[in-house]
Structures are given as structure tokens and as C-alpha cells.
Design a protein around this motif. Structure first.
Motif, PDB file in Angstrom:
ATOM      1  N   VAL A 240       0.858  -1.189   0.000  1.00 45.93           N
ATOM      2  CA  VAL A 240       0.000   0.000   0.000  1.00 45.93           C
ATOM      3  C   VAL A 240       0.895   1.241   0.000  1.00 45.93           C
ATOM      4  O   VAL A 240       1.830   1.347   0.797  1.00 45.93           O
ATOM      5  N   ASP A 241       0.611   2.180  -0.895  1.00 45.77           N
ATOM      6  CA  ASP A 241       1.432   3.390  -0.988  1.00 45.77           C
ATOM      7  C   ASP A 241       0.575   4.653  -0.910  1.00 45.77           C
ATOM      8  O   ASP A 241       0.830   5.635  -1.584  1.00 45.77           O
ATOM      9  N   PHE A 242      -0.434   4.618  -0.045  1.00 44.46           N
ATOM     10  CA  PHE A 242      -1.299   5.786   0.135  1.00 44.46           C
ATOM     11  C   PHE A 242      -1.815   5.785   1.564  1.00 44.46           C
ATOM     12  O   PHE A 242      -1.698   4.783   2.288  1.00 44.46           O
ATOM     13  N   ALA A 243      -2.367   6.910   1.976  1.00 42.26           N
ATOM     14  CA  ALA A 243      -2.935   7.029   3.319  1.00 42.26           C
ATOM     15  C   ALA A 243      -4.379   7.488   3.223  1.00 42.26           C
ATOM     16  O   ALA A 243      -4.811   8.049   2.202  1.00 42.26           O
ATOM     17  N   LEU A 244      -5.135   7.261   4.295  1.00 45.62           N
ATOM     18  CA  LEU A 244      -6.533   7.676   4.389  1.00 45.62           C
ATOM     19  C   LEU A 244      -6.606   8.868   5.339  1.00 45.62           C
ATOM     20  O   LEU A 244      -6.131   8.791   6.473  1.00 45.62           O
ATOM     21  N   GLY A 245      -7.237   9.946   4.904  1.00 43.04           N
ATOM     22  CA  GLY A 245      -7.072  11.221   5.576  1.00 43.04           C
ATOM     23  C   GLY A 245      -7.808  11.443   6.879  1.00 43.04           C
ATOM     24  O   GLY A 245      -7.507  12.409   7.576  1.00 43.04           O
ATOM     25  N   ALA A 246      -8.774  10.620   7.246  1.00 45.33           N
ATOM     26  CA  ALA A 246      -9.571  10.901   8.443  1.00 45.33           C
ATOM     27  C   ALA A 246      -8.703  10.993   9.691  1.00 45.33           C
ATOM     28  O   ALA A 246      -8.784  11.962  10.458  1.00 45.33           O
ATOM     29  N   VAL A 247      -7.883   9.971   9.930  1.00 46.64           N
ATOM     30  CA  VAL A 247      -6.935   9.947  11.049  1.00 46.64           C
ATOM     31  C   VAL A 247      -5.663   9.266  10.566  1.00 46.64           C
ATOM     32  O   VAL A 247      -5.695   8.099  10.190  1.00 46.64           O
ATOM     33  N   MET A 248      -4.548   9.993  10.599  1.00 49.12           N
ATOM     34  CA  MET A 248      -3.263   9.438  10.184  1.00 49.12           C
ATOM     35  C   MET A 248      -2.276   9.621  11.327  1.00 49.12           C
ATOM     36  O   MET A 248      -2.152  10.722  11.880  1.00 49.12           O
ATOM     37  N   THR A 249      -1.565   8.557  11.677  1.00 50.15           N
ATOM     38  CA  THR A 249      -0.611   8.578  12.790  1.00 50.15           C
ATOM     39  C   THR A 249       0.770   8.208  12.270  1.00 50.15           C
ATOM     40  O   THR A 249       0.933   7.177  11.609  1.00 50.15           O
ATOM     41  N   LEU A 250       1.742   9.051  12.556  1.00 48.96           N
ATOM     42  CA  LEU A 250       3.114   8.784  12.136  1.00 48.96           C
ATOM     43  C   LEU A 250       4.073   9.445  13.108  1.00 48.96           C
ATOM     44  O   LEU A 250       3.663  10.286  13.928  1.00 48.96           O
ATOM     45  N   SER A 251       5.328   9.095  13.028  1.00 48.71           N
ATOM     46  CA  SER A 251       6.320   9.709  13.906  1.00 48.71           C
ATOM     47  C   SER A 251       6.750  11.055  13.339  1.00 48.71           C
ATOM     48  O   SER A 251       6.746  11.268  12.125  1.00 48.71           O
ATOM     49  N   LEU A 252       7.132  11.944  14.240  1.00 52.34           N
ATOM     50  CA  LEU A 252       7.645  13.244  13.805  1.00 52.34           C
ATOM     51  C   LEU A 252       8.912  13.059  12.984  1.00 52.34           C
ATOM     52  O   LEU A 252       9.157  13.790  12.018  1.00 52.34           O
ATOM     53  N   GLU A 253       9.695  12.055  13.328  1.00 52.61           N
ATOM     54  CA  GLU A 253      10.919  11.765  12.581  1.00 52.61           C
ATOM     55  C   GLU A 253      10.612  11.437  11.125  1.00 52.61           C
ATOM     56  O   GLU A 253      11.271  11.948  10.202  1.00 52.61           O
ATOM     57  N   ASN A 254       9.611  10.591  10.886  1.00 48.69           N
ATOM     58  CA  ASN A 254       9.262  10.239   9.504  1.00 48.69           C
ATOM     59  C   ASN A 254       8.652  11.420   8.755  1.00 48.69           C
ATOM     60  O   ASN A 254       8.839  11.557   7.544  1.00 48.69           O
ATOM     61  N   LEU A 255       7.910  12.260   9.474  1.00 48.01           N
ATOM     62  CA  LEU A 255       7.364  13.464   8.848  1.00 48.01           C
ATOM     63  C   LEU A 255       8.488  14.363   8.357  1.00 48.01           C
ATOM     64  O   LEU A 255       8.439  14.913   7.250  1.00 48.01           O
ATOM     65  N   LYS A 256       9.516  14.504   9.173  1.00 48.51           N
ATOM     66  CA  LYS A 256      10.657  15.340   8.781  1.00 48.51           C
ATOM     67  C   LYS A 256      11.431  14.718   7.625  1.00 48.51           C
ATOM     68  O   LYS A 256      11.972  15.432   6.772  1.00 48.51           O
ATOM     69  N   LYS A 257      11.489  13.389   7.593  1.00 47.75           N
ATOM     70  CA  LYS A 257      12.228  12.716   6.525  1.00 47.75           C
ATOM     71  C   LYS A 257      11.676  13.019   5.139  1.00 47.75           C
ATOM     72  O   LYS A 257      12.416  13.049   4.150  1.00 47.75           O
ATOM     73  N   ILE A 258      10.354  13.206   5.050  1.00 48.03           N
ATOM     74  CA  ILE A 258       9.756  13.467   3.735  1.00 48.03           C
ATOM     75  C   ILE A 258       9.681  14.965   3.432  1.00 48.03           C
ATOM     76  O   ILE A 258       9.087  15.370   2.438  1.00 48.03           O
ATOM     77  N   GLY A 259      10.269  15.785   4.309  1.00 51.78           N
ATOM     78  CA  GLY A 259      10.272  17.223   4.058  1.00 51.78           C
ATOM     79  C   GLY A 259       9.156  17.975   4.752  1.00 51.78           C
ATOM     80  O   GLY A 259       8.900  19.136   4.421  1.00 51.78           O
ATOM     81  N   GLY A 260       8.495  17.324   5.718  1.00 53.83           N
ATOM     82  CA  GLY A 260       7.423  17.992   6.452  1.00 53.83           C
ATOM     83  C   GLY A 260       6.210  18.245   5.576  1.00 53.83           C
ATOM     84  O   GLY A 260       6.101  17.761   4.448  1.00 53.83           O
ATOM     85  N   PHE A 261       5.281  19.029   6.106  1.00 55.47           N
ATOM     86  CA  PHE A 261       4.049  19.301   5.362  1.00 55.47           C
ATOM     87  C   PHE A 261       4.292  20.161   4.131  1.00 55.47           C
ATOM     88  O   PHE A 261       3.478  20.168   3.203  1.00 55.47           O
ATOM     89  N   ALA A 262       5.416  20.875   4.083  1.00 56.83           N
ATOM     90  CA  ALA A 262       5.714  21.719   2.919  1.00 56.83           C
ATOM     91  C   ALA A 262       5.816  20.894   1.648  1.00 56.83           C
ATOM     92  O   ALA A 262       5.534  21.397   0.547  1.00 56.83           O
ATOM     93  N   SER A 263       6.200  19.620   1.776  1.00 64.17           N
ATOM     94  CA  SER A 263       6.322  18.755   0.587  1.00 64.17           C
ATOM     95  C   SER A 263       4.963  18.419  -0.016  1.00 64.17           C
ATOM     96  O   SER A 263       4.894  17.922  -1.144  1.00 64.17           O
ATOM     97  N   LEU A 264       3.862  18.691   0.710  1.00 61.68           N
ATOM     98  CA  LEU A 264       2.513  18.387   0.231  1.00 61.68           C
ATOM     99  C   LEU A 264       1.753  19.644  -0.171  1.00 61.68           C
ATOM    100  O   LEU A 264       0.554  19.584  -0.461  1.00 61.68           O
ATOM    101  N   ALA A 265       2.442  20.769  -0.230  1.00 59.24           N
ATOM    102  CA  ALA A 265       1.803  22.087  -0.254  1.00 59.24           C
ATOM    103  C   ALA A 265       0.710  22.260  -1.299  1.00 59.24           C
ATOM    104  O   ALA A 265      -0.364  22.774  -0.988  1.00 59.24           O
TER     105      ALA A 265
END
Length: 395
Positions: free
Chosen positions: A197-222
């Protein structure tokens, strides 16, 4: 030959429908984790816009979490004048023991306003686990207890929640409820059977702050419309897996009309078609109503007058069996995730939903313009947003 083609397509659609139903039966929906010894501190991010009739109970559910670790809740609004602000301030005041904060995110940093808000909340995150949740989500009190421990596995990068449309108060919402409470979660499980699976479902998503930073934070989804899809996709690209919680949440939407529902469905259909063009094109084969109906009426395409007794028995049997299984399996899937029986009187809408889905699928290939939150955009490759320029105004 035409009848034979419709027989083949009807049988394939039945097989795919049976597969989805079997996948939903195997999944332990509503099962809770037991014997968890410790929990990680969590920051909950709630981008919010506007006040709905169900807003208070949805927000209250996050204050009521039964969780044995520190929890921070950040509510983000684009304007201090948003009508939801007084409610949020009151909730924060009435829960003085909860680390909650209302943050005005007035900068527009992205075409996706939700991501713009999340970008401004990101620097305020205090804890190692991040939960992103839509404003209309009502969570059970143990959602954090069941989601965050899944991140302890080293191969898991993000945990999703399935969701159910809890208040289909109009006929149009009934159509969407069948899509959410019957087809969507079973299709996701079917996709998991096929491969990674290579997608997420938007209602509730849980991840580590470390992994969020690895992908460039929310700015990468702007500037992406399907920010949840992109978040999961980028996490998967790091080599991590996407997991699914067995505890679903409820989405409480405001009442909307057929026009609003149609606009919403067409917007997401065009987005999915652009993000995954080949799988989306072939997804119509799994429509469990269109192909049996076309098979049933195949003799009409010959141009001759056809009476019921002239319809071949095998054609009648295959069509009827496929349609009957579609309805029965839909009843079971909806009952399993919703844990309710009040939807049984609307089962006839399962077939109508499939017919409308066929129209949405066809129209999704006609252009790439969408309307989102009152603004006009063009969806370009990978689901990225491009604002439409008005020829009259030049902007």
C-alpha cells in the motif's frame, strides 16, 4: 459475441466483488489491542474551518481520549473571525488539564489550505508521535491507545484509520455512505492483498515526527489536492509500510445535496484518475451492477423486440445472481463497519450507486477541472493543483 463479452465482464466483476467482501470479512474490524505496557507522547493536529452542527461532539471526542501519556492538541484556523473559534476556546477552558491550543494560521503558504494550516502548526509540535485528523471526525476514546502502539514495529511508517459516514441524512449522502461504508474500506483491503500500500486515508493518520521530517514535512505536500494520498505515498517511498488500525472512526458531515455530492465525487474521481491512471481506468471492470445489467439487456442491442421469455436462462441466472450477491455483500460490509441495521431499507441504492459511479468514472476522463471550497482549479500530474486563470479578470 457481445453477449459473451458481457458474460465475461459480469463474471469478472462478481469475482472482484467476492474478493472485496472476503477481504473485509478477514479484517478484524473493531478489534482492540490488549496488554500494551507503554504509550508514546502524542501531538494531535486538527485543521479546522467553519462551525457545523456536529463540531462540538467531534472536538470533544479528542479531549476525552483515555491515554496514559502526554497529549497535545493543536487546533488551527485560518482566521480569528472563524465562527468555530468561540467553541474551541470554550472547550479548551473547560478542559484545563489538557494541553490544547487554538492557533490562528493566517498565512496562505499553499494552494491546499489544510496543508497551509498544518505547515504553520508543525513548528509547535512537542511530541514524537503526530496524529493528523479532519475536523469532522468523531473518535472513540481509545483510538490513540490502538493506533500509536502499531508504530512500535520498525517497518511501520504510518497508521491509517478506516472511517464510516455516520449521518447520511439525505438521499445524496446515502449514495456517498454506500461508497464509504461498503466499497471504500473493502477496496483498500483488496489493494493491500495485491501488494504494498502506498497511500494514506485522511480521516486519522498517525506517524512519527521523525518520519514526517524525513519526507520534508508538510511543505512537501503544499500544492496537492490529495494530501493524504501524497503523505502515504512519500512515507512508502522511504521503505516503510502503511498499516491499518482495526478501530474505525466516524465522520459527521453537514447535510448536502445531490449537486454537492456529485461535485465531490467527480473531484475525487479526477484526482484518482490523474494520480493512478492505469488502475483507475481498469477499476470500472469491478462495477458489480453495470455489467450484469448490460448482460441482462444484451438482446436489446440486436435491435429486435425482446420479451422476457426470450431472454436466455443462463443470461438471466448470471445477471440475477451477480446483482443479488452485490446487494447481500453490501449489506454485510456496511453492517460490519457501522455496527448498525438502520441502513437496510436503503439497500436498493447499492445498485443506483454503481450506475452513478459508472457515470462519474466516464466523466472523470472529460477534462481535469475541479471546484474545491469555492475555488476553481485544474488537477495536473500526480494530483497537483493549478489555479485556473480567469480570462475576464486576468487572475
Amino acid at each position: 459475441m457481445l453477449t459473451l463479452a458481457f458474460i465475461i465482464l459480469a463474471v469478472i466483476s462478481f469475482v472482484l466483488t467476492f474478493w472485496r467482501w472476503a477481504a473485509s470479512r478477514r479484517f478484524p474490524i473493531h478489534q482492540r489491542l490488549e496488554n500494551v505496557l507503554s504509550y508514546a507522547p502524542v501531538t494531535i493536529l486538527k485543521p479546522v474551518k467553519g462551525l457545523e452542527s456536529n463540531s462540538e461532539k467531534c472536538f470533544e471526542s479528542w479531549f476525552a481520549q483515555q491515554y496514559d501519556a502526554p497529549v497535545q492538541i493543536l487546533f488551527g484556523v485560518a482566521s480569528a473571525n472563524d465562527p468555530v473559534c468561540p467553541l474551541l476556546r470554550r472547550l479548551i477552558e473547560t478542559h484545563p488539564n489538557t494541553d490544547a491550543q487554538l492557533v490562528v494560521c493566517s498565512k496562505q503558504l499553499a494552494l491546499n489550505r489544510k496543508i497551509s494550516t498544518l505547515m504553520q502548526l508543525e513548528p509547535l509540535i512537542r511530541h514524537s508521535v503526530v496524529v493528523i485528523s479532519d475536523a469532522d471526525v468523531l473518535a472513540p476514546p481509545d483510538i490513540l491507545k490502538n493506533n500509536t502502539p502499531l508504530l512500535e514495529k520498525p517497518n511501520i511508517g504510518l497508521v491509517n484509520c478506516f472511517y464510516r459516514l455516520a449521518n447520511p441524512t439525505t438521499a445524496a449522502m446515502r449514495w456517498e455512505a454506500i461508497g464509504v461504508n461498503v466499497d471504500f474500506w473493502s477496496q483498500v483491503l483488496q489493494a493491500r492483498d495485491i501488494g504494498k500500500v502506498d497511500f494514506a486515508l485522511g480521516a486519522v493518520m498517525t506517524l512519527s515526527l521523525e518520519n514526517l521530517k524525513k519526507i520534508g514535512g508538510f511543505a512537501s505536500l503544499a500544492d496537492y489536492l490529495a494530501d493524504d494520498y501524497q503523505l502515504g505515498h512519500r512515507i512508502a517511498m522511504t521503505g516503510k509500510e502503511i498499516a491499518f488500525s482495526t478501530v474505525p472512526v466516524d465522520c459527521w458531515e453537514s447535510a448536502h445535496t445531490w449537486t454537492q455530492a456529485w461535485t465531490h465525487q467527480l473531484r475525487w474521481a479526477r484526482t484518482i484518475r490523474i494520480c493512478k491512471p492505469i488502475p483507475y481506468f481498469f477499476s470500472i471492470i469491478g462495477n458489480a451492477t453495470i455489467w450484469p445489467l448490460l448482460l441482462f439487456f444484451a438482446p436489446l442491442f440486436s435491435g429486435a423486440v425482446v420479451y422476457p421469455r426470450q431472454i436466455p436462462l443462463i443470461t438471466f441466472f448470471i445477471s440475477s445472481f451477480c446483482l443479488m450477491f452485490r446487494v447481500i455483500s453490501a449489506i454485510d460490509q456496511q453492517a460490519r463497519i457501522s455496527q448498525a441495521k438502520n441502513h437496510f431499507t436503503f439497500v436498493w441504492m447499492v445498485l443506483l450507486k454503481d450506475i452513478l459511479d459508472f457515470l462519474v468514472w466516464a466523466l472523470s476522463f472529460v477534462g481535469n477541472k475541479i471546484e474545491w471550497r469555492g475555488e476553481q482549479f485544474r488537477v495536473i500530474e500526480y494530483g497537483k493543483l493549478e489555479p485556473l486563470v480567469s480570462e475576464a479578470s486576468g487572475r
